[in-house]
Structure formats: structure tokens, C-alpha cells
Scaffold this active site. Structure first.
Site, short mmCIF file in Angstrom:
data_model
loop_
_atom_site.label_atom_id
_atom_site.label_comp_id
_atom_site.label_asym_id
_atom_site.label_seq_id
_atom_site.Cartn_x
_atom_site.Cartn_y
_atom_site.Cartn_z
N LYS A 40 -1.46 2.03 -3.92
CA LYS A 40 -1.37 2.23 -2.46
C LYS A 40 0.00 2.81 -2.08
O LYS A 40 0.09 3.80 -1.35
CB LYS A 40 -1.56 0.90 -1.71
CG LYS A 40 -2.88 0.20 -1.98
CD LYS A 40 -3.01 -1.09 -1.20
CE LYS A 40 -1.99 -2.15 -1.55
NZ LYS A 40 -2.11 -2.70 -2.93
N ARG A 60 5.74 -1.88 -13.96
CA ARG A 60 6.31 -1.26 -12.75
C ARG A 60 7.79 -1.61 -12.56
O ARG A 60 8.21 -2.73 -12.82
CB ARG A 60 5.53 -1.74 -11.52
CG ARG A 60 6.20 -1.26 -10.22
CD ARG A 60 5.35 -1.43 -9.02
NE ARG A 60 5.00 -2.83 -8.80
CZ ARG A 60 4.17 -3.22 -7.85
NH1 ARG A 60 3.62 -2.33 -7.05
NH2 ARG A 60 3.88 -4.48 -7.70
P1 AP5 Z 1 2.65 -5.64 -1.42
O1 AP5 Z 1 4.01 -5.15 -1.56
O2 AP5 Z 1 1.74 -5.01 -0.45
O3 AP5 Z 1 1.99 -5.69 -2.86
P2 AP5 Z 1 0.44 -5.54 -3.37
O4 AP5 Z 1 -0.63 -5.40 -2.41
O5 AP5 Z 1 0.33 -6.68 -4.32
O6 AP5 Z 1 0.39 -4.17 -3.96
P3 AP5 Z 1 1.42 -3.53 -4.87
O7 AP5 Z 1 2.58 -3.03 -4.06
O8 AP5 Z 1 1.72 -4.47 -5.99
O9 AP5 Z 1 0.58 -2.31 -5.49
P4 AP5 Z 1 0.36 -0.84 -4.97
O10 AP5 Z 1 -1.10 -0.68 -4.72
O11 AP5 Z 1 1.29 -0.47 -3.86
O12 AP5 Z 1 0.72 -0.04 -6.30
P5 AP5 Z 1 1.94 0.96 -6.62
O13 AP5 Z 1 1.79 2.23 -5.88
O14 AP5 Z 1 3.24 0.25 -6.53
O15 AP5 Z 1 2.68 -7.19 -1.05
C1 AP5 Z 1 3.53 -8.08 -1.74
C2 AP5 Z 1 3.50 -9.44 -1.07
O16 AP5 Z 1 3.98 -9.34 0.28
C3 AP5 Z 1 2.11 -10.08 -0.93
O17 AP5 Z 1 1.71 -10.77 -2.10
C4 AP5 Z 1 2.33 -11.01 0.26
O18 AP5 Z 1 3.03 -12.18 -0.12
C5 AP5 Z 1 3.25 -10.18 1.16
N1 AP5 Z 1 2.46 -9.32 2.08
C6 AP5 Z 1 2.45 -7.97 2.13
N2 AP5 Z 1 1.62 -7.53 3.08
C7 AP5 Z 1 1.07 -8.64 3.65
C8 AP5 Z 1 0.10 -8.84 4.67
N3 AP5 Z 1 -0.48 -7.80 5.31
N4 AP5 Z 1 -0.21 -10.12 4.99
C9 AP5 Z 1 0.38 -11.17 4.39
N5 AP5 Z 1 1.28 -11.05 3.39
C10 AP5 Z 1 1.63 -9.79 3.02
O19 AP5 Z 1 1.61 1.26 -8.17
C11 AP5 Z 1 1.69 0.24 -9.14
C12 AP5 Z 1 2.22 0.83 -10.47
O20 AP5 Z 1 1.25 1.75 -10.97
C13 AP5 Z 1 3.54 1.61 -10.36
O21 AP5 Z 1 4.28 1.37 -11.53
C14 AP5 Z 1 3.09 3.08 -10.29
O22 AP5 Z 1 4.07 3.93 -10.84
C15 AP5 Z 1 1.81 3.05 -11.15
N6 AP5 Z 1 0.78 4.01 -10.72
C16 AP5 Z 1 0.38 4.29 -9.45
N7 AP5 Z 1 -0.63 5.18 -9.45
C17 AP5 Z 1 -0.90 5.46 -10.77
C18 AP5 Z 1 -1.85 6.31 -11.41
N8 AP5 Z 1 -2.73 7.05 -10.72
N9 AP5 Z 1 -1.84 6.35 -12.77
C19 AP5 Z 1 -0.96 5.59 -13.48
N10 AP5 Z 1 -0.02 4.77 -12.92
C20 AP5 Z 1 0.00 4.71 -11.58
MG MG Z 2 2.83 -1.43 -2.85
#
Ligand code: AP5
Ligand code: MG
Length: 217
Positions: free
Chosen positions: A13, A127
């Protein structure tokens, strides 16, 4: 235009929202990044969110809703935004619909990025994130040009404290029970577009841009 990026932790995302927002001239609003920035700056909001984030559970709704709605009302968001990580449950989705409706606005599309659990685990465990600009990279799939430094701004890269095995497991459970029902919520009103999130970053971006109607770019 208001677009939501929905998907499990590690689905990409943040990676996709940043580049698609640039292309569409929209503001990228990531609830997790807002909490992490507040914590880096020692603000009360960050301190309130810290223990929930480390455990991998949701920060209480009212704190999150107030924070995101305030950010959406800022002048730079007037032309539209990509929301990444918000809403995360039905209560947040309803609060968002209501707040936008009061301004005569609505969510246009919800991009649901789908990735297998095996791939999510691989992505999250490798990551690294920039302390300054929050841009993610991956130690083996997209390593930084200079070790430990962000390609985009030169900031320090670190491993998020919630990218531990235990916290990842909890986040995936919370996603299934609280956030996944939003797929139906937005599907019922015809706003959902499902994207295959596997394959390289550029490939996934092309799919998203095409699904959003590339002609608007
Ligand atoms: P948040 O920061 O939103 O984390 P998440 O939803 O767990 O999602 P991530 O940020 O871990 O994943 P992402 O989908 O963004 O992936 P990314 O692009 O980084 O939330 C964290 C915490 O905050 C929650 O647990 C909660 O406590 C709180 N919170 C946040 N919002 C909230 C809400 N609305 N309500 C309540 N609490 C809330 O990519 C991941 C990895 O994969 C990276 O290393 C990237 O380089 C790699 N990657 C990306 N795309 C590809 C691809 N196509 N191929 C290969 N690798 C890839
Ligand atoms: Mg994220």
C-alpha cells in the site's frame, strides 16, 4: 478524487500509494506514517499510539479518526487524496463517508491490493523504512544504493518495531477480522477494484494506474 488503498500488512500500500499519488497529483495520507512521524517528533499522539502499534493491534478508533479527518481537511488535501491504511474497520469507514458527505464529497475508488500470505511474510521480514520520509525498501528485493540510507532523501533506514514475527502474526489476524470486511463494504457499492499485488513494483503500479483509468494521468 479520493482513493483508498486497502490490503494486508506488506501488500505494498505504502509503496504504491506514494508513486500513484505523485502521478495523479494527489496527497498521500498514510495513517501508520502519521503515527510514526508523531512518535519520532515526541508528540503526545505518537506516544498514545506506540504501545498499540508495537503489539500489532489497532489504535483506538477515535484517536485515529480525528487524526485522519484533520489531515484530510488541510488545504493541500482539497484536490483529493490517496488514503493508505485508513479506514481499517467499519466504524472508520462510516466516519469517513460521513465526513466527506458533509463536504459534498465521496470516495471514488478503493484499490484492493491482493498478495499471498507467503509473499507478505517475505516482504515484511526484509523491509527497512526511512526515519525521515517513511519510504520503504527491501534488503534483498530493492536494496538501497548506500547501505542504511534512504535512496529518496538520504535519511536513516530502520526496521519497524512491529515487523517482528510475533507482531506480524497479530497484524495479519487483526487484518482478517477487522479490515477484510471492508472488501465487501466497498464491493457492495461498486467502488472496489481488485489488483494482483504480486510481481515487481512497476508491474503492480501499471495495473493500478490502468484500473484507475490511465487516461486521467
Ligand atoms: P501501517 O503502517 O498502516 O502498517 P500495515 O497496514 O501493517 O501495512 P504496512 O505498512 O506494513 O504494509 P504496506 O502495505 O504499506 O507495504 P509496503 O509498501 O511498506 O500500520 C501500522 C500500525 O499503525 C497498525 O498495526 C496500527 O497499530 C496502527 N494504525 C495504522 N492505521 C490505523 C488505523 N486506520 N486504525 C487503527 N490503527 C492504525 O511494502 C512492504 C515491503 O514489500 C517493503 O519492503 C517493500 O519494499 C516491498 N514491496 C512492495 N511492493 C512490492 C512488490 N510489488 N514486489 C516486491 N516487494 C514489494
Ligand atoms: Mg505502509
Amino acid at each position: 478524487m479520493y482513493i483508498i488503498f486497502l490490503g494486508a500488512p506488506g501488500a505494498g500500500k505504502g509503496t504504491q500509494a506514494a508513486s500513484v499519488a505523485r502521478k495523479l497529483g494527489l496527497v498521500h495520507i498514510a495513517s501508520g506514517d502519521l503515527f510514526r512521524q508523531a512518535l519520532e517528533q515526541g508528540k503526545e499522539l505518537g506516544l498514545k499510539a506506540k504501545s498499540y502499534m508495537e503489539k500489532g493491534v489497532l489504535v483506538p478508533d477515535q484517536i485515529t479518526i480525528d487524526m485522519v479527518l484533520e489531515r484530510i481537511s488541510a488545504p493541500d488535501s482539497g484536490g483529493g487524496a490517496i488514503l493508505d491504511g485508513f479506514p481499517r474497520n467499519l466504524k472508520q469507514a462510516e466516519a469517513l463517508d460521513e465526513a466527506l458527505a458533509q463536504q459534498g464529497k465521496a470516495i471514488d475508488k478503493v484499490v484492493y491490493i491482493k498478495v499471498s500470505e507467503e509473499e507478505l511474510l517475505k516482504r515484511l521480514s526484509g523491509r527497512r523504512v526511512c526515519r525521515q520520509c517513511q519510504t520503504p525498501c527491501h534488503v534483498s528485493d530493492s536494496p538501497p544504493r548506500v547501505e542504511g540510507r534512504c535512496d529518496k532523501c538520504g535519511g536513516e533506514l530502520y526496521q519497524r518495531p512491529d515487523d517482528t514475527e510475533e507482531s506480524i502474526k497479530r497484524r495479519l489476524e487483526v487484518y482478517s477480522s477487522e479490515t477484510a470486511p471492508l472488501v465487501d463494504y466497498y464491493g457492495r457499492v461498486g467502488k472496489l477494484v481488485e489488483i494482483d499485488g504480486e510481481g515487481g513494483v512497476d508491474k503492480v503500479e501499471r495495473r493500478i494506474v490502468a484500473a484507475l483509468g490511465g487516461e486521467r494521468l
